[in-house]
Write an enzyme that holds these catalytic residues in place. Sequence first.
Site, PDB file in Angstrom:
ATOM      1  N   HIS A   9     -14.849  -2.624   3.400  1.00 15.90           N
ATOM      2  CA  HIS A   9     -15.255  -1.452   2.626  1.00 15.90           C
ATOM      3  C   HIS A   9     -16.139  -1.838   1.439  1.00 15.90           C
ATOM      4  CE1 HIS A   9     -12.578  -2.442  -0.720  1.00 15.90           C
ATOM      5  NE2 HIS A   9     -11.665  -2.761   0.195  1.00 15.90           N
ATOM      6  N   GLU A 109      -5.126  -2.990   3.863  1.00 17.02           N
ATOM      7  CA  GLU A 109      -5.251  -4.241   3.132  1.00 17.02           C
ATOM      8  C   GLU A 109      -3.893  -4.931   3.027  1.00 17.02           C
ATOM      9  OE1 GLU A 109      -6.433  -6.874   2.335  1.00 17.02           O
ATOM     10  OE2 GLU A 109      -7.886  -6.527   0.720  1.00 17.02           O
TER      11      GLU A 109
END
EC number: 5.4.2.11
Length: 226
Positions: A9, A109
Amino acid sequence: MTLLILLRHGQSVWNQKNLFTGWVDIPLSQQGIQEAIAAGESIKHLPIDCIFTSTLVRSLMTALLAMTNHSSQKVPYIVHEERPDMSRIHSQKEMEQMIPLFQSSALNERMYGELQGKNKQEVAVQFGEEQVKLWRRSYRIAPPQGESLFDTGQRTLPYFQERIFPLLQQGKNIFISAHGNSLRSLIMDLEKLSEEQVLSLELPTGQPIVYEWTGQKFTKHAPSLG
């Protein structure tokens, strides 16, 4: 040619502030928005049949922004797998102009536990640089109440093998927008990296990595493929 596109990202607001983010759901910064758009420009001519993201908004924002200028002009739509009837499209004409997007926490994550929300420099002062380096860069040592890279791979790899890899075998081109550590765990498997080799693997925000699935193995392409 069947492609697998991986994208960390764009910069998040907490990346910008040098904070441990993990599973805290923080959006992109202005720079991160621009990185996502630029990443989309670099892959806009590559075929994409399915998109996968984590359940965190920075991952979703990056995928959607990256697709805004795609040459196919197809529109991503989020498939709510817990209620498939919610996202069912009843027009074949419109279906042909859409790309399904699937979200899973398996791609989230690495969870940083008690470090989440803390400044990285301040944590280094509090616990010592060597301890923080072990938490951040060792393969099996996790921060307090958090995950190690090994732990992260224990959820990313089964999801990839069970949910994503079969689509690649069918010839579907896949775009995954996820996170530094969830992608590192995937790349470790794709490139057969050792525990030592993966520790030096760094993934910049907003820079696509493209692999071709040959039917036998994954081959990494030069960044200029798009």
